[in-house]
Design a protein around this motif. Structure first.
Motif, PDB file in Angstrom:
ATOM      1  N   PRO A 372       0.770  -1.193   0.065  1.00  0.00           N
ATOM      2  CA  PRO A 372      -0.045   0.057  -0.079  1.00  0.00           C
ATOM      3  C   PRO A 372       0.867   1.248  -0.079  1.00  0.00           C
ATOM      4  CG  PRO A 372      -0.859  -1.695   1.551  1.00  0.00           C
ATOM      5  CD  PRO A 372       0.465  -2.185   1.188  1.00  0.00           C
ATOM      6  N   ALA A 373       2.063   1.070   0.450  1.00  0.00           N
ATOM      7  CA  ALA A 373       2.722   2.303   0.655  1.00  0.00           C
ATOM      8  C   ALA A 373       3.745   2.854  -0.836  1.00  0.00           C
ATOM      9  CB  ALA A 373       3.956   2.134   1.678  1.00  0.00           C
ATOM     10  N   ILE A 378      -0.261   4.015  -4.219  1.00  0.00           N
ATOM     11  CA  ILE A 378      -0.793   5.455  -3.930  1.00  0.00           C
ATOM     12  C   ILE A 378      -1.377   5.979  -5.022  1.00  0.00           C
ATOM     13  CG2 ILE A 378      -0.238   7.572  -2.934  1.00  0.00           C
ATOM     14  CD1 ILE A 378       2.097   6.049  -1.257  1.00  0.00           C
ATOM     15  N   PHE A 379      -0.736   6.041  -6.287  1.00  0.00           N
ATOM     16  CA  PHE A 379      -1.248   6.670  -7.502  1.00  0.00           C
ATOM     17  C   PHE A 379      -2.476   6.156  -8.021  1.00  0.00           C
ATOM     18  CE2 PHE A 379      -1.627   6.816 -12.136  1.00  0.00           C
ATOM     19  CZ  PHE A 379      -1.659   8.246 -12.233  1.00  0.00           C
ATOM     20  N   VAL A 380      -2.601   4.669  -7.978  1.00  0.00           N
ATOM     21  CA  VAL A 380      -3.737   4.173  -8.348  1.00  0.00           C
ATOM     22  C   VAL A 380      -5.070   4.193  -7.515  1.00  0.00           C
ATOM     23  CG1 VAL A 380      -4.756   1.685  -8.649  1.00  0.00           C
ATOM     24  CG2 VAL A 380      -2.520   2.157  -9.638  1.00  0.00           C
ATOM     25  N   ILE A 386     -10.724   9.553  -6.779  1.00  0.00           N
ATOM     26  CA  ILE A 386     -11.016  10.843  -7.479  1.00  0.00           C
ATOM     27  C   ILE A 386     -12.287  10.409  -8.510  1.00  0.00           C
ATOM     28  CG2 ILE A 386     -10.181  12.364  -9.239  1.00  0.00           C
ATOM     29  CD1 ILE A 386      -7.724  12.517  -7.851  1.00  0.00           C
ATOM     30  N   GLY A 387     -11.772   9.386  -9.362  1.00  0.00           N
ATOM     31  CA  GLY A 387     -13.015   8.962 -10.357  1.00  0.00           C
ATOM     32  C   GLY A 387     -14.218   8.623  -9.563  1.00  0.00           C
TER      33      GLY A 387
END
Length: 414
Positions: A372-373, A378-380, A386-387
């Motif tokens: 997760p880090a 993080i980008f995904v 956001i989507g």
């Protein structure tokens, strides 16, 4: 073919075979050859990727060094000086790469200019002269491309090109001698290179060959009103099978097989050729080009993969469409988008002798688990969040707009 064309072809074959590959030792030819009063250009033709030599056939006795000049067009203002101004520029041909600039591919030895791995852009005028700009002798070099070269496999019943006849000119092929067999002790192949020549009474007299009214198809002697002759007729290569015996040869120097001797010291040595082997790792899905050590384009080169013979009749570039493994006209072996099954040992033959081997291994990128880090994780997650927020907002706005529309419509209905 008419009698005149037949005679021209035979004579040019003899001349081409003498000047094709060898760099001959020369005596004091300057005492025997007088420089021409009017500078003309001797026409010579070669195939792309070949190495050629231009001897300075005449110079005054008092001149101790020569300067070589290159001009693409005689009427052009651009002139390239190919010299170290001492007439002794020497270059290691093993470091020359195809496609490099002409200034990196020339050498001067005994007043002769040597151009390695000639390219189409090297076609033009080469002049032997002095530092002061006095010209002694000139050549017009025609480097014919290999992109549209015609290949005839004689064992399959294919034939070389027929002569091309037009009203003002005729085109024919001048063949050099057959090369030596590329393998010994097993079935091999040999090839014969043919260059395009034109015969016409309309050629410029300033360019000359061994026969009158004959010049190479890319020569400046051809009138401008003529069509592009190399589009009408391309150079060609004839390939046929051969079988040559293996002559006695000296044993390899001590230490050549040292690695092999150590690996198999405590067991029976396998039946592998006694040649130096180079180890190479190549990432998968990448392209690989293998060159035979010490081989020049004019050498006869053959390739094997383990016990499989890679004959030109099956692996020469252009034989089939979408070829992933092929041999180019510069004798290099190409492997596109390397795969796992390409692993193995590739052996190189040069002029009938096996000279080297390449042990190819294919590597694959290591796969690791992302946490997760990780920046990628993080980008995904941020993009997904956001989507999701945008879609949720649009959903609520649509329902809010629908409720408002019904609320405004209700009083109007009453």
């Amino acid at each position: 073919m008419g009698p005149s064309l037949l005679g021209a072809t035979v004579l040019l074959c003899l001349v081409g075979s003498l000047q094709a590959f060898a760099i001959e030792k020369k005596g004091d030819v300057f005492k025997k050859t007088a420089c021409p009063a009017f500078l003309t250009f001797e026409n010579v033709a070669y195939l792309a990727d070949m190495t050629f030599e231009l001897p300075c056939k005449c110079k005054p006795k008092e001149v101790s060094s020569v300067v070589w000049y290159f001009q693409k067009n005689l009427r052009g203002r651009e002139t390239t000086v190919l010299t170290d101004f001492n007439g002794t520029a020497v270059l290691d041909s093993s470091h020359v790469r195809a496609g490099s600039d002409l200034l990196k591919r020339f050498s001067i030895r005994m007043f002769s200019l040597i151009v390695f791995r000639a390219q189409g852009r090297d076609s033009g005028h080469y002049l032997c002269g002095s530092k002061e700009g006095h010209f002694f002798y000139g050549y017009e070099v025609d480097v014919q491309p290999t992109e549209r070269i015609a290949v005839a496999f004689l064992d399959s019943g294919q034939h070389v090109q027929d002569d091309y006849m037009a009203e003002e000119f005729s085109l024919f092929t001048t063949f050099w001698d057959w090369s030596s067999c590329d393998r010994c002790g097993v079935r091999g192949e040999q090839q014969r290179i043919g260059l395009c020549y034109v015969q016409s009474a309309q050629l410029s007299p300033r360019y000359r060959t061994s026969l009158p009214n004959v010049t190479s198809c890319g020569s400046r002697a051809v009138p401008a009103r003529f069509p592009r002759l190399l589009r009408l007729r391309s150079p060609e290569v004839a390939v046929r099978s051969c079988l040559a015996p293996c002559l006695p040869r000296e044993e390899p120097e001590e230490g050549v097989q040292s690695i092999s001797n150590i690996v198999y010291k405590f067991g029976e040595k396998p039946d592998v050729p006694r040649v130096p082997i180079q180890y190479h790792s190549q990432p998968s899905r990448t392209d690989l080009v293998i060159a035979c050590p010490g081989a020049r384009p004019e050498h006869t080169v053959g390739w094997d993969k383990d016990s499989l013979r890679l004959y030109r009749s099956q692996y020469l570039v252009g034989v089939g469409k979408g070829m992933r493994v092929f041999i180019d006209h510069g004798n290099q072996l190409h492997i596109l988008r390397v795969r796992r099954r390409d692993r193995g040992t590739y052996f190189c033959w040069r002029d009938g002798w096996m000279v080297a081997g390449f042990r190819l291994s294919v590597t694959f990128p290591a796969q690791r688990r992302r946490g997760p880090a990780d920046p990628e994780s993080i980008f995904v997650m941020r993009a997904v969040g956001i989507g999701f927020g945008v879609i949720t907002g649009v959903f609520f706005l649509a329902h809010l707009g629908r409720c408002c529309w019904w609320a405004l419509r209700k009083p109007a209905g009453l």
